[in-house]
Motif scaffolding. Structure first.
Motif, PDB file in Angstrom:
ATOM      1  N   LYS A   2       0.836  -1.191   0.000  1.00 45.56           N
ATOM      2  CA  LYS A   2       0.000   0.000   0.000  1.00 45.56           C
ATOM      3  C   LYS A   2       0.881   1.254   0.000  1.00 45.56           C
ATOM      4  N   ILE A   3       0.397   2.275  -0.687  1.00 44.64           N
ATOM      5  CA  ILE A   3       1.184   3.504  -0.809  1.00 44.64           C
ATOM      6  C   ILE A   3       0.745   4.509   0.254  1.00 44.64           C
ATOM      7  N   GLU A   4       1.733   5.120   0.876  1.00 40.77           N
ATOM      8  CA  GLU A   4       1.398   6.218   1.783  1.00 40.77           C
ATOM      9  C   GLU A   4       2.360   7.368   1.523  1.00 40.77           C
ATOM     10  N   GLN A   5       1.815   8.528   1.292  1.00 38.35           N
ATOM     11  CA  GLN A   5       2.615   9.694   0.926  1.00 38.35           C
ATOM     12  C   GLN A   5       2.222  10.859   1.837  1.00 38.35           C
ATOM     13  N   HIS A   6       3.197  11.715   2.140  1.00 40.61           N
ATOM     14  CA  HIS A   6       2.892  12.870   2.997  1.00 40.61           C
ATOM     15  C   HIS A   6       3.467  14.133   2.394  1.00 40.61           C
ATOM     16  N   GLY A   7       2.810  15.245   2.706  1.00 38.53           N
ATOM     17  CA  GLY A   7       3.374  16.554   2.407  1.00 38.53           C
ATOM     18  C   GLY A   7       3.232  16.982   0.972  1.00 38.53           C
ATOM     19  N   LYS A   8       3.418  18.274   0.763  1.00 41.64           N
ATOM     20  CA  LYS A   8       3.300  18.900  -0.561  1.00 41.64           C
ATOM     21  C   LYS A   8       3.764  20.330  -0.365  1.00 41.64           C
ATOM     22  N   SER A   9       4.411  20.882  -1.384  1.00 38.78           N
ATOM     23  CA  SER A   9       4.894  22.256  -1.262  1.00 38.78           C
ATOM     24  C   SER A   9       3.729  23.238  -1.189  1.00 38.78           C
ATOM     25  N   SER A  10       3.854  24.237  -0.353  1.00 42.88           N
ATOM     26  CA  SER A  10       2.771  25.210  -0.194  1.00 42.88           C
ATOM     27  C   SER A  10       2.963  26.423  -1.094  1.00 42.88           C
ATOM     28  N   SER A 117       0.080  22.812 -11.443  1.00 46.83           N
ATOM     29  CA  SER A 117       0.629  22.876 -10.088  1.00 46.83           C
ATOM     30  C   SER A 117      -0.227  22.116  -9.083  1.00 46.83           C
ATOM     31  N   ILE A 118      -1.538  22.085  -9.280  1.00 42.69           N
ATOM     32  CA  ILE A 118      -2.399  21.466  -8.271  1.00 42.69           C
ATOM     33  C   ILE A 118      -2.934  20.106  -8.716  1.00 42.69           C
ATOM     34  N   TYR A 119      -3.325  19.984  -9.985  1.00 39.69           N
ATOM     35  CA  TYR A 119      -4.049  18.768 -10.387  1.00 39.69           C
ATOM     36  C   TYR A 119      -3.176  17.664 -10.970  1.00 39.69           C
ATOM     37  N   ILE A 120      -2.068  18.022 -11.623  1.00 38.64           N
ATOM     38  CA  ILE A 120      -1.216  16.940 -12.154  1.00 38.64           C
ATOM     39  C   ILE A 120      -0.641  16.083 -11.019  1.00 38.64           C
ATOM     40  N   PRO A 121      -0.211  16.674  -9.897  1.00 40.78           N
ATOM     41  CA  PRO A 121       0.236  15.807  -8.788  1.00 40.78           C
ATOM     42  C   PRO A 121      -0.855  14.842  -8.316  1.00 40.78           C
ATOM     43  N   LYS A 122      -2.122  15.281  -8.327  1.00 42.17           N
ATOM     44  CA  LYS A 122      -3.214  14.393  -7.917  1.00 42.17           C
ATOM     45  C   LYS A 122      -3.376  13.257  -8.928  1.00 42.17           C
ATOM     46  N   ALA A 123      -3.247  13.593 -10.217  1.00 47.25           N
ATOM     47  CA  ALA A 123      -3.381  12.585 -11.274  1.00 47.25           C
ATOM     48  C   ALA A 123      -2.212  11.598 -11.216  1.00 47.25           C
ATOM     49  N   ASP A 124      -1.005  12.127 -11.006  1.00 42.44           N
ATOM     50  CA  ASP A 124       0.184  11.276 -10.896  1.00 42.44           C
ATOM     51  C   ASP A 124       0.039  10.283  -9.750  1.00 42.44           C
ATOM     52  N   PHE A 125      -0.451  10.782  -8.643  1.00 45.29           N
ATOM     53  CA  PHE A 125      -0.607   9.916  -7.469  1.00 45.29           C
ATOM     54  C   PHE A 125      -1.567   8.762  -7.782  1.00 45.29           C
ATOM     55  N   LEU A 126      -2.680   9.081  -8.440  1.00 45.65           N
ATOM     56  CA  LEU A 126      -3.668   8.059  -8.802  1.00 45.65           C
ATOM     57  C   LEU A 126      -3.044   7.008  -9.723  1.00 45.65           C
ATOM     58  N   VAL A 127      -2.368   7.481 -10.764  1.00 42.07           N
ATOM     59  CA  VAL A 127      -1.809   6.562 -11.748  1.00 42.07           C
ATOM     60  C   VAL A 127      -0.726   5.676 -11.119  1.00 42.07           C
ATOM     61  N   ILE A 284      -6.162   1.652  -0.554  1.00 42.85           N
ATOM     62  CA  ILE A 284      -4.909   1.091  -1.083  1.00 42.85           C
ATOM     63  C   ILE A 284      -3.828   2.152  -1.267  1.00 42.85           C
ATOM     64  N   ALA A 285      -4.202   3.417  -1.220  1.00 39.20           N
ATOM     65  CA  ALA A 285      -3.181   4.468  -1.277  1.00 39.20           C
ATOM     66  C   ALA A 285      -3.711   5.697  -0.558  1.00 39.20           C
ATOM     67  N   GLN A 286      -2.843   6.360   0.175  1.00 41.01           N
ATOM     68  CA  GLN A 286      -3.267   7.575   0.887  1.00 41.01           C
ATOM     69  C   GLN A 286      -2.187   8.642   0.817  1.00 41.01           C
ATOM     70  N   TRP A 287      -2.632   9.862   0.640  1.00 40.23           N
ATOM     71  CA  TRP A 287      -1.721  10.998   0.540  1.00 40.23           C
ATOM     72  C   TRP A 287      -2.241  12.089   1.478  1.00 40.23           C
ATOM     73  N   TRP A 288      -1.480  12.292   2.530  1.00 39.50           N
ATOM     74  CA  TRP A 288      -1.884  13.268   3.542  1.00 39.50           C
ATOM     75  C   TRP A 288      -1.108  14.565   3.331  1.00 39.50           C
ATOM     76  N   PHE A 289      -1.814  15.626   3.087  1.00 42.16           N
ATOM     77  CA  PHE A 289      -1.180  16.952   3.105  1.00 42.16           C
ATOM     78  C   PHE A 289      -2.240  17.986   3.434  1.00 42.16           C
ATOM     79  N   GLY A 290      -1.806  19.101   3.989  1.00 42.69           N
ATOM     80  CA  GLY A 290      -2.806  20.057   4.420  1.00 42.69           C
ATOM     81  C   GLY A 290      -2.361  21.489   4.280  1.00 42.69           C
ATOM     82  N   THR A 291      -3.270  22.374   4.659  1.00 43.76           N
ATOM     83  CA  THR A 291      -2.985  23.803   4.571  1.00 43.76           C
ATOM     84  C   THR A 291      -3.118  24.448   5.953  1.00 43.76           C
TER      85      THR A 291
END
Ligand SMILES: [Zn+2]
Length: 348
Positions: A2-10, A117-127, A284-291
């Motif tokens: 399972k994939i787990e990812q954290h953080g993202k540039s603000s 800047s915002i949506y391609i990272p979301k698409a990459d993560f899914l793929v 099966i995959a989670q990406w935690w990041f916040g503002t």
């Protein structure tokens, strides 16, 4: 695995959300107007997430709205219903123009910058997560439900997927998104046809980026997705009951991004697990990041400025905080305490 990812540039967030810094009072006024309408709606009796009975007592009040933590699943609920009247007032009035105002970018350059800047990272993560799960992403069909102006569908296409469609209630956003992409990827559905779209779709991957929390019947929608044999994956991003909510309680005169307007309830890690168990999904995959920390920075900046501080003081604060925003937020993200999470769910 399972994939787990954290953080993202603000950085892109601080840059693209300038209006929240310089037009704070305008946003606060609008926020309170929506809160007034919401507080006039009938009482919410059951938890939006687990349908358990909500307690009579509230846990806190913000903008005159009572909020309750569900004793059964820990979901945070506003004490009023998001009725048809409320939803129509905030999402579809003038074909969604007022709601779209905060989303619509002016130029094609701005639109594409937002996609990159915002949506391609979301698409990459899914793929990446799909590949990791043994799938061939280019062989799957995608439906982005609540596609808005098509930022996410545009991102999926930009990274090479072709069988991509989006459905959205706001005619205005659909026209804008199709125009920006010179395509017919997006189509309009009536709010009353929400269930039919999900019942009938032949997509294998349904995505709802910042959508589940806006639906009047998220449980019903989860049931339709569960019962549709074509759909194997559900990709969601939802706002969470996090530090940002406590900041909003502490800074009533700074615009609230987390718990306001269409966000009449917020998820927790527990309430999401509850939902996945109930509707038969594995995460099966989670990406935690916040503002949260960007919110903290914005809260302090705006209040300091309102107190007639000198530019020198304001700039000193900026220099102090901006370089550490991402690392402070990363600590929250690692512990699943962020204001947002992306999850890829797979049917059991
Ligand atoms: Zn609940």
């Amino acid at each position: 695995m399972k994939i787990e990812q954290h953080g993202k540039s603000s950085a892109s967030l601080v840059m693209q959300k300038k209006s929240f810094f310089i037009e704070n009072d305008k946003h606060v006024k609008k926020q309170r107007k929506i809160a007034d309408t919401y507080a006039k709606q009938p009482r919410r009796i059951n938890c939006k997430n687990c349908n358990g009975l909500l307690s009579q007592d509230y846990d806190f009040i913000k903008d005159m709205i009572e909020y309750k933590i569900c004793n059964n699943c820990s979901h945070l609920n506003g004490a009023n219903e998001d009725t048809n009247e409320f939803c129509e007032a905030i999402y579809t009035k003038d074909s969604g123009e007022s709601y779209a105002e905060s989303y619509e970018e002016e130029s094609i350059e701005d639109y594409n910058r937002r996609v990159s800047s915002i949506y391609i990272p979301k698409a990459d993560f899914l793929v990446t997560a799909l590949i990791n799960n043994g799938e061939h992403p280019d062989k799957l069909k995608y439906l982005d439900f609540g596609a808005g102006s098509g930022y996410f569908t545009a991102a999926l296409k930009k990274i090479g997927l072709t069988n991509v469609f989006g459905s959205e209630v706001s005619k205005c956003q659909v026209e804008f998104g199709n125009r920006m992409n010179n395509s017919n990827t997006l189509s309009v559905h009536e709010i009353s046809n929400t269930n039919k779209v999900l019942q009938n779709t032949d997509a294998n991957v349904v995505s709802m980026i910042g959508v589940l929390e806006h639906l009047q019947n998220p449980r019903e929608v989860m049931n339709y997705i569960k019962s549709n044999p074509n759909v194997s994956y559900l990709y969601i991003s939802v706002p969470l009951f996090s530090l940002s909510v406590y900041l909003e309680m502490s800074f009533p005169n700074v615009f609230h991004r987390q718990l306001h307007g269409g966000h009449t309830h917020l998820y927790t890690e527990n309430s999401l697990n509850y939902m996945c168990d109930e509707f038969g999904f594995d995460i099966i995959a989670q990406w935690w990041f916040g503002t949260d920390i960007v919110d903290l920075y914005r809260d302090i900046s705006i209040i300091v400025e309102k107190n007639h501080a000198s530019n020198k003081l304001i700039n000193t604060f900026k220099e102090m905080i901006i370089p550490v925003i991402d690392s402070m937020q990363f600590e929250l993200d690692k512990k699943h305490l962020s204001s947002e999470v992306h999850l890829l769910l797979k049917k059991k």
